[in-house]
Motif scaffolding. Structure first.
Motif, PDB file in Angstrom:
ATOM      1  N   MET A   1     -73.752  51.696  79.633  1.00 52.37           N
ATOM      2  CA  MET A   1     -72.483  51.759  79.201  1.00 52.37           C
ATOM      3  C   MET A   1     -71.661  50.474  80.201  1.00 52.37           C
ATOM      4  O   MET A   1     -72.054  50.537  81.387  1.00 52.37           O
ATOM      5  N   GLU A   2     -70.875  49.962  79.732  1.00 51.68           N
ATOM      6  CA  GLU A   2     -70.034  48.895  80.431  1.00 51.68           C
ATOM      7  C   GLU A   2     -68.361  49.442  80.482  1.00 51.68           C
ATOM      8  O   GLU A   2     -68.163  50.314  79.788  1.00 51.68           O
ATOM      9  N   ILE A   3     -67.895  49.168  81.500  1.00 46.01           N
ATOM     10  CA  ILE A   3     -66.323  49.618  81.651  1.00 46.01           C
ATOM     11  C   ILE A   3     -65.481  48.197  81.696  1.00 46.01           C
ATOM     12  O   ILE A   3     -65.829  47.141  82.242  1.00 46.01           O
ATOM     13  N   GLU A   4     -64.265  48.204  81.078  1.00 39.58           N
ATOM     14  CA  GLU A   4     -63.311  47.389  81.063  1.00 39.58           C
ATOM     15  C   GLU A   4     -61.969  48.038  81.441  1.00 39.58           C
ATOM     16  O   GLU A   4     -61.798  49.189  81.281  1.00 39.58           O
ATOM     17  N   ARG A   5     -61.154  47.021  82.035  1.00 42.16           N
ATOM     18  CA  ARG A   5     -59.932  47.440  82.469  1.00 42.16           C
ATOM     19  C   ARG A   5     -58.752  46.800  81.528  1.00 42.16           C
ATOM     20  O   ARG A   5     -58.649  45.648  81.134  1.00 42.16           O
ATOM     21  N   GLY A   8     -52.320  49.378  80.698  1.00 51.03           N
ATOM     22  CA  GLY A   8     -51.522  50.416  79.973  1.00 51.03           C
ATOM     23  C   GLY A   8     -50.166  50.546  79.913  1.00 51.03           C
ATOM     24  O   GLY A   8     -49.375  49.640  80.732  1.00 51.03           O
ATOM     25  N   ALA A   9     -49.559  51.929  79.639  1.00 53.41           N
ATOM     26  CA  ALA A   9     -48.078  52.150  79.808  1.00 53.41           C
ATOM     27  C   ALA A   9     -47.798  51.741  81.128  1.00 53.41           C
ATOM     28  O   ALA A   9     -48.472  52.400  82.203  1.00 53.41           O
ATOM     29  N   ALA A  10     -46.428  51.385  81.552  1.00 55.63           N
ATOM     30  CA  ALA A  10     -45.823  51.434  82.592  1.00 55.63           C
ATOM     31  C   ALA A  10     -46.733  50.428  83.843  1.00 55.63           C
ATOM     32  O   ALA A  10     -46.460  50.637  84.742  1.00 55.63           O
ATOM     33  N   GLY A  11     -47.346  49.645  83.076  1.00 48.56           N
ATOM     34  CA  GLY A  11     -48.265  48.670  83.846  1.00 48.56           C
ATOM     35  C   GLY A  11     -49.676  49.438  84.421  1.00 48.56           C
ATOM     36  O   GLY A  11     -50.232  48.864  85.497  1.00 48.56           O
ATOM     37  N   ARG A  12     -49.919  50.503  84.361  1.00 45.11           N
ATOM     38  CA  ARG A  12     -51.068  51.455  84.966  1.00 45.11           C
ATOM     39  C   ARG A  12     -52.289  50.755  84.400  1.00 45.11           C
ATOM     40  O   ARG A  12     -52.387  50.296  83.151  1.00 45.11           O
ATOM     41  N   ILE A  13     -53.322  50.648  85.226  1.00 45.20           N
ATOM     42  CA  ILE A  13     -54.664  50.021  84.628  1.00 45.20           C
ATOM     43  C   ILE A  13     -55.504  51.247  84.300  1.00 45.20           C
ATOM     44  O   ILE A  13     -55.695  52.062  84.890  1.00 45.20           O
ATOM     45  N   GLU A  14     -55.952  51.045  83.207  1.00 42.55           N
ATOM     46  CA  GLU A  14     -56.915  51.912  82.416  1.00 42.55           C
ATOM     47  C   GLU A  14     -58.214  51.876  82.381  1.00 42.55           C
ATOM     48  O   GLU A  14     -58.460  50.515  82.462  1.00 42.55           O
ATOM     49  N   LEU A  15     -59.077  52.719  82.878  1.00 43.59           N
ATOM     50  CA  LEU A  15     -60.598  52.314  82.569  1.00 43.59           C
ATOM     51  C   LEU A  15     -61.252  52.843  81.331  1.00 43.59           C
ATOM     52  O   LEU A  15     -61.060  53.974  80.982  1.00 43.59           O
ATOM     53  N   TRP A  16     -61.758  52.009  80.690  1.00 39.89           N
ATOM     54  CA  TRP A  16     -62.240  52.309  79.402  1.00 39.89           C
ATOM     55  C   TRP A  16     -64.057  52.188  79.313  1.00 39.89           C
ATOM     56  O   TRP A  16     -64.227  50.881  79.753  1.00 39.89           O
ATOM     57  N   GLY A  17     -64.896  52.949  79.255  1.00 39.16           N
ATOM     58  CA  GLY A  17     -66.098  52.789  78.571  1.00 39.16           C
ATOM     59  C   GLY A  17     -66.696  52.637  77.260  1.00 39.16           C
ATOM     60  O   GLY A  17     -65.879  52.971  76.298  1.00 39.16           O
ATOM     61  N   TYR A  18     -67.643  51.623  77.235  1.00 38.94           N
ATOM     62  CA  TYR A  18     -68.194  51.239  75.939  1.00 38.94           C
ATOM     63  C   TYR A  18     -69.570  50.660  75.722  1.00 38.94           C
ATOM     64  O   TYR A  18     -70.165  50.638  76.834  1.00 38.94           O
ATOM     65  N   GLU A  19     -70.015  50.827  74.755  1.00 35.61           N
ATOM     66  CA  GLU A  19     -71.433  50.378  74.480  1.00 35.61           C
ATOM     67  C   GLU A  19     -71.442  49.250  73.383  1.00 35.61           C
ATOM     68  O   GLU A  19     -70.650  49.061  72.866  1.00 35.61           O
ATOM     69  N   TRP A  20     -72.556  48.395  73.558  1.00 34.30           N
ATOM     70  CA  TRP A  20     -72.585  47.224  72.665  1.00 34.30           C
ATOM     71  C   TRP A  20     -73.350  47.767  71.477  1.00 34.30           C
ATOM     72  O   TRP A  20     -74.654  48.321  71.571  1.00 34.30           O
ATOM     73  N   LYS A  29     -68.238  46.065  70.321  1.00 35.25           N
ATOM     74  CA  LYS A  29     -68.275  47.033  71.396  1.00 35.25           C
ATOM     75  C   LYS A  29     -68.037  48.389  70.361  1.00 35.25           C
ATOM     76  O   LYS A  29     -67.126  48.318  69.371  1.00 35.25           O
ATOM     77  N   THR A  30     -68.435  49.379  70.806  1.00 39.76           N
ATOM     78  CA  THR A  30     -68.481  50.612  69.924  1.00 39.76           C
ATOM     79  C   THR A  30     -68.573  51.803  70.999  1.00 39.76           C
ATOM     80  O   THR A  30     -68.695  51.827  72.410  1.00 39.76           O
ATOM     81  N   GLY A  31     -67.894  52.919  70.527  1.00 40.91           N
ATOM     82  CA  GLY A  31     -67.976  54.230  71.549  1.00 40.91           C
ATOM     83  C   GLY A  31     -67.209  54.162  72.406  1.00 40.91           C
ATOM     84  O   GLY A  31     -67.282  54.997  73.585  1.00 40.91           O
ATOM     85  N   ARG A  32     -65.849  53.672  72.427  1.00 39.81           N
ATOM     86  CA  ARG A  32     -65.099  53.278  73.336  1.00 39.81           C
ATOM     87  C   ARG A  32     -64.466  54.829  73.786  1.00 39.81           C
ATOM     88  O   ARG A  32     -64.122  55.680  73.098  1.00 39.81           O
ATOM     89  N   LYS A  33     -64.451  55.046  75.142  1.00 32.75           N
ATOM     90  CA  LYS A  33     -64.087  56.277  75.882  1.00 32.75           C
ATOM     91  C   LYS A  33     -63.107  56.025  77.086  1.00 32.75           C
ATOM     92  O   LYS A  33     -63.411  55.154  77.933  1.00 32.75           O
ATOM     93  N   PHE A  34     -61.991  56.479  76.950  1.00 31.31           N
ATOM     94  CA  PHE A  34     -60.999  56.498  78.233  1.00 31.31           C
ATOM     95  C   PHE A  34     -61.528  57.305  79.455  1.00 31.31           C
ATOM     96  O   PHE A  34     -61.888  58.438  79.499  1.00 31.31           O
TER      97      PHE A  34
END
Length: 373
Positions: A1-5, A8-20, A29-34
């Protein structure tokens, strides 16, 4: 799994995981999860109230651990049983090129496959130390160093010897003497669990005029005093990435080194010119300790002259901070009690007990051995 930044709302940085999905051409990219939120390395707003928290047994730390978000999580005014949320910030990459994060609360890197799997399962970004119990003080005592004629601060360790024999082990504390005027009675003479030490902004101790205080915790005070006593090389190095002063604890404080891992941002790109133990207490000590010299006390006492009276004995130790004009006394400090009051409260060069002269070095060893850290 890889992680991207993502922002989000109010400028907060969200971390999302996904597979290729490599079956697609091109891959998708598939299977995105917050996975949770990343926190900024620098706090965005001034903290009106504060809490100092720390953990015993660490090898590094950030003595300025305070956060508005943490205040509601403490179970009381002070204690050793706080379980705090992780405070995750971006910390570069692992050697394999994967993104790496750092938990400022628990001083632990995050971002391995196991960490990511745990975040997927729980829905929370947590480091492996997330359930570690922390010591803390909410709204700690503030001492403005330059408001008083004399400020003396020591690491309070258990006595080396008492009338009942060896002292019971305990954790270190911070002992403070304050005098409004030289020679007058002390207005403060007691132990604290942690302190916030303030100084004028124009002193600029850390190359950053916005830093005008140092949070003092028992582990940092203990390591500093032991380094002073042993003559180890100390300094204070600021992180080349985030600018925060670096604090070594435990083995790192007792073995000088040149490469330093930052407790605030989790990066390890900072090198000192020579091997040192780094602590923000060093510039504070050097700037405000007017008399960093010592006088060996010549007075003598025989504890056998106080039969039946309770007593405690310590080896004197260097002060973390000493702003008096007179030199510090080096010797053996003695308390003898009578009717629950001090009969003797003084430092001596020679202390006799049961016909033998006590050895200061051996007393210090006993104090350190009885100090749980």
């Amino acid at each position: 799994m890889e992680i991207e930044r993502r922002v989000g709302a109010a400028g907060r940085i969200e971390l999302w995981g996904y597979e290729w999905d490599l079956t697609e051409k091109p891959a998708k990219k598939t299977g995105r999860k917050f996975l949770g939120y990343e926190k900024p390395v620098q706090d965005q707003a001034p903290v009106v109230r504060e809490a100092i928290c720390w953990s015993y047994g660490r090898t590094l730390g950030n003595i300025a651990v305070s956060s508005e978000d943490l205040l509601g999580l403490f179970p009381g005014k002070e204690g050793d049983d706080a379980q705090l949320d992780c405070d995750i910030v971006e910390a570069g990459k692992w050697r394999n090129g994967a993104n790496r994060w750092w938990c400022r609360t628990h001083q632990r890197h995050w971002g391995t496959k196991g960490d990511v799997a745990g975040a997927e399962a729980s829905g929370r970004v947590q480091c492996t130390n997330h359930d570690q119990e922390m010591s803390y003080v909410v709204d700690p005592e503030h001492v403005n160093i330059q408001e008083f004629a004399e400020v003396g601060i020591w690491c309070s360790m258990p006595p080396a010897l008492t009338h009942l024999g060896p002292s019971k082990p305990r954790r270190p504390k911070i002992h403070v003497h304050i005098r409004q005027k030289p020679g007058e009675e002390k207005v403060v003479d007691r132990d604290f669990k942690a302190l916030s030490l303030h100084y004028n902004a124009n002193d600029n101790l850390f190359g950053n005029a916005e830093i005008t205080k140092v949070h003092l915790t028992p582990p940092s005070a203990l390591e500093f005093v032991l380094a002073l006593e042993s003559g180890k090389t100390m300094g204070c190095i600021n992180c080349r990435d985030c600018g925060y002063p670096h604090l070594d604890l435990g083995d790192f404080a007792r073995k000088p080194h040149a490469k330093h891992l930052c407790g605030n941002c989790g990066r390890d790109n900072t090198w000192s010119k020579e091997p040192i133990a780094s602590t923000p207490l060093k510039p504070l000590h050097d700037q405000f300790s007017r008399a960093n010299n010592y006088v060996d006390v010549e007075k003598e006492i025989n504890l056998d002259d106080y039969p039946g009276q309770a007593f405690q004995v310590w080896a004197s130790t260097p002060a973390v901070l000493w702003t008096a004009e007179r030199p510090q006394e080096r010797g053996i400090h003695v308390h003898v009690y009578k009717d629950k009051a001090y009969d003797v409260d003084d430092t001596f060069g020679v202390v006799r007990y049961q016909g033998k002269v006590l050895d200061r070095a051996q007393l210090l060893e006993a104090m350190v051995a009885a100090t749980i850290n």
